[in-house]
Design a protein around this motif. Structure first.
Motif, PDB file in Angstrom:
ATOM      1  N   ALA A 179       0.922  -1.208  -0.046  1.00  0.00           N
ATOM      2  CA  ALA A 179      -0.072   0.036   0.131  1.00  0.00           C
ATOM      3  C   ALA A 179       0.902   1.197  -0.020  1.00  0.00           C
ATOM      4  N   GLN A 180       2.028   1.083   0.789  1.00  0.00           N
ATOM      5  CA  GLN A 180       2.774   2.371   0.607  1.00  0.00           C
ATOM      6  C   GLN A 180       3.462   2.589  -0.675  1.00  0.00           C
ATOM      7  N   ASP A 181       3.934   1.468  -1.222  1.00  0.00           N
ATOM      8  CA  ASP A 181       4.546   1.763  -2.699  1.00  0.00           C
ATOM      9  C   ASP A 181       3.337   2.064  -3.688  1.00  0.00           C
ATOM     10  N   LEU A 182       2.181   1.614  -3.433  1.00  0.00           N
ATOM     11  CA  LEU A 182       0.963   1.964  -4.389  1.00  0.00           C
ATOM     12  C   LEU A 182       0.786   3.401  -4.188  1.00  0.00           C
ATOM     13  N   LEU A 183       0.716   3.974  -2.981  1.00  0.00           N
ATOM     14  CA  LEU A 183       0.459   5.542  -2.969  1.00  0.00           C
ATOM     15  C   LEU A 183       1.713   6.288  -3.154  1.00  0.00           C
ATOM     16  N   ALA A 184       2.767   5.870  -3.177  1.00  0.00           N
ATOM     17  CA  ALA A 184       3.933   6.653  -3.434  1.00  0.00           C
ATOM     18  C   ALA A 184       3.965   6.771  -5.262  1.00  0.00           C
ATOM     19  N   SER A 185       3.578   5.644  -5.828  1.00  0.00           N
ATOM     20  CA  SER A 185       3.534   5.610  -7.277  1.00  0.00           C
ATOM     21  C   SER A 185       2.275   6.743  -7.653  1.00  0.00           C
ATOM     22  N   HIS A 186       1.243   6.840  -6.945  1.00  0.00           N
ATOM     23  CA  HIS A 186       0.067   7.862  -7.061  1.00  0.00           C
ATOM     24  C   HIS A 186      -0.017   9.132  -6.451  1.00  0.00           C
ATOM     25  N   ALA A 187       1.295   9.439  -5.872  1.00  0.00           N
ATOM     26  CA  ALA A 187       1.365  10.680  -4.904  1.00  0.00           C
ATOM     27  C   ALA A 187       1.082  11.862  -5.744  1.00  0.00           C
ATOM     28  N   GLY A 188       1.349  11.980  -7.020  1.00  0.00           N
ATOM     29  CA  GLY A 188       1.383  13.125  -7.731  1.00  0.00           C
ATOM     30  C   GLY A 188      -0.206  13.371  -8.153  1.00  0.00           C
ATOM     31  N   THR A 189      -0.747  12.273  -8.495  1.00  0.00           N
ATOM     32  CA  THR A 189      -2.057  12.397  -8.745  1.00  0.00           C
ATOM     33  C   THR A 189      -3.130  12.641  -7.598  1.00  0.00           C
ATOM     34  N   VAL A 190      -2.885  12.056  -6.274  1.00  0.00           N
ATOM     35  CA  VAL A 190      -3.623  12.359  -5.098  1.00  0.00           C
ATOM     36  C   VAL A 190      -3.263  13.944  -4.777  1.00  0.00           C
ATOM     37  N   ARG A 191      -2.331  14.444  -4.931  1.00  0.00           N
ATOM     38  CA  ARG A 191      -2.015  15.985  -4.296  1.00  0.00           C
ATOM     39  C   ARG A 191      -2.724  16.546  -5.545  1.00  0.00           C
ATOM     40  N   ARG A 192      -2.720  16.355  -6.716  1.00  0.00           N
ATOM     41  CA  ARG A 192      -3.587  17.243  -7.797  1.00  0.00           C
ATOM     42  C   ARG A 192      -5.158  16.972  -7.469  1.00  0.00           C
ATOM     43  N   THR A 306      -6.625   0.110  -4.871  1.00  0.00           N
ATOM     44  CA  THR A 306      -6.050   0.052  -6.104  1.00  0.00           C
ATOM     45  C   THR A 306      -6.916   0.477  -7.176  1.00  0.00           C
ATOM     46  N   GLY A 307      -8.282   0.142  -7.054  1.00  0.00           N
ATOM     47  CA  GLY A 307      -9.148   0.822  -8.043  1.00  0.00           C
ATOM     48  C   GLY A 307      -9.726   2.261  -7.905  1.00  0.00           C
ATOM     49  N   THR A 308      -9.581   2.686  -6.714  1.00  0.00           N
ATOM     50  CA  THR A 308      -9.844   4.089  -6.594  1.00  0.00           C
ATOM     51  C   THR A 308      -8.666   5.152  -7.282  1.00  0.00           C
ATOM     52  N   LEU A 309      -7.683   4.623  -6.730  1.00  0.00           N
ATOM     53  CA  LEU A 309      -6.345   5.104  -7.112  1.00  0.00           C
ATOM     54  C   LEU A 309      -6.265   5.119  -8.897  1.00  0.00           C
ATOM     55  N   GLN A 310      -6.609   4.013  -9.573  1.00  0.00           N
ATOM     56  CA  GLN A 310      -6.748   4.027 -11.054  1.00  0.00           C
ATOM     57  C   GLN A 310      -7.682   4.982 -11.351  1.00  0.00           C
ATOM     58  N   GLN A 311      -9.006   5.185 -10.751  1.00  0.00           N
ATOM     59  CA  GLN A 311      -9.875   5.945 -11.027  1.00  0.00           C
ATOM     60  C   GLN A 311      -9.541   7.274 -11.061  1.00  0.00           C
ATOM     61  N   LEU A 312      -8.806   7.844  -9.953  1.00  0.00           N
ATOM     62  CA  LEU A 312      -8.357   9.034  -9.820  1.00  0.00           C
ATOM     63  C   LEU A 312      -7.302   9.418 -10.752  1.00  0.00           C
ATOM     64  N   ALA A 313      -6.424   8.484 -11.297  1.00  0.00           N
ATOM     65  CA  ALA A 313      -5.411   8.833 -12.227  1.00  0.00           C
ATOM     66  C   ALA A 313      -5.873   9.017 -13.691  1.00  0.00           C
TER      67      ALA A 313
END
Length: 314
Positions: A179-192, A306-313
């Motif tokens: 989960a930590q690795d997954l969040l790090a890979s989507h950090a830019g998306t989450v901040r935006r 996983t699905g939610t982060l993909q959706q946000l990206a």
């Protein structure tokens, strides 16, 4: 929840039910929903009740109590027959502490009917009925116990801390490192997306009485009758808090406007859709930073994150 709570003795439920005048002959765990734990209590004569136990660490006892009192008032005083409200114990309470301050217990009538799952699409006729129910709810004066539901994410500070601190490993359980690795890979998306949330939230809208989660999983169909269950998140907010989940197209929005006289704000629909996704991310990140095991609920949370982060990206 699919998993039983490890630190709750289920035998505590039987004496607690006597506050509602219920002598349970059987008590069966019901692995349904997500967030709370459920059982079906059956009396000696075959009558059944739906028992819900909420983890008071995830929401305050007082806030949950206000939500339950609001649902009860909507059924008892406002006469909204589609509200599946908690029953009152002999002392009038709709919520009782269980296992000290850790859990909160409420009891509901057992309703026959069929519910869907989150993400299911309701048939056109049912969706139209749901829009009508929400129009009735949104034009009902809020009971005095109704909590306000601000747009701000309750778990935002912890989410931003998790985004900023990439050096200390998460050690809660088997999903922590992935989960930590997954969040790090989507950090830019989450901040935006957080910045986008702030922009959209600059105009929060006029508040009405909202359910909070009127998706297919909380709509119970009994013949031609629709019931709304799970009033934990009832509160005052812009009507779009409900409508983004319930309405599919412009025809649905026009139906709502005709029933209420309220124009629907498309920016607020986008706001609440985005808020839902970011709130899910914040809750699942908190889950995987905390102690957890490799369970069915943890696996479901991992898939959802996983699905939610993909959706946000996207």
């Amino acid at each position: 929840m699919r998993d039983r709570p490890d630190d709750l003795d289920e035998e505590l439920l039987r004496p607690a039910l006597t506050a509602w005048g219920i002598e349970a002959a059987t008590l069966d765990h019901a692995p349904v929903g997500f967030g709370d734990h459920h059982w079906i209590a059956t009396g000696a004569g075959g009558r059944r009740w739906f028992v819900t136990v909420a983890d008071a660490r995830l929401r305050s006892y007082d806030e949950l109590g206000r939500a339950m009192e609001t649902a009860a008032a909507l059924r008892e005083e406002a006469g909204l027959g589609f509200v599946v409200a908690p029953l009152r114990a002999a002392d009038g309470a709709t919520l009782r502490r269980l296992n000290g301050d850790r859990y909160a217990m409420s009891v509901f009538p057992y309703e026959e009917g069929t519910a869907g799952e989150f993400g299911d699409e309701l048939p056109d006729a049912d969706r139209g009925r749901l829009i009508d129910l929400l129009a009735e709810l949104h034009t009902t004066p809020p009971p005095r116990t109704t909590p306000a539901r601000p747009v701000e994410l309750p778990g935002r500070a912890a989410l931003e801390q998790a985004l900023a601190d990439t050096t200390l490993p998460w050690l809660g359980g088997p999903y922590s490192e992935p989960a930590q690795d997954l969040l790090a890979s989507h950090a830019g998306t989450v901040r935006r997306r957080l910045a986008e949330l702030d922009r959209l939230a600059a105009r929060p809208g006029e508040p009405v009485l909202t359910h909070g989660e009127p998706h297919a999983g909380n709509v119970l169909r009994d013949g031609e009758r629709l019931l709304l269950i799970d009033w934990d998140t009832v509160g005052t907010a812009a009507p779009e808090r409900d409508l983004w989940l319930a309405a599919r197209d412009e025809e649905d929005l026009a139906r709502y406007t005709k029933a209420t006289g309220r124009a629907v704000d498309r920016d607020l629909l986008a706001l609440y859709r985005l808020r839902w996704a970011l709130n899910d991310v914040a809750e699942f990140v908190a889950w995987f930073r905390a102690p957890h095991g490799r369970t069915a609920d943890a696996e479901q949370s991992w898939d959802a994150l996983t699905g939610t982060l993909q959706q946000l990206a996207a």
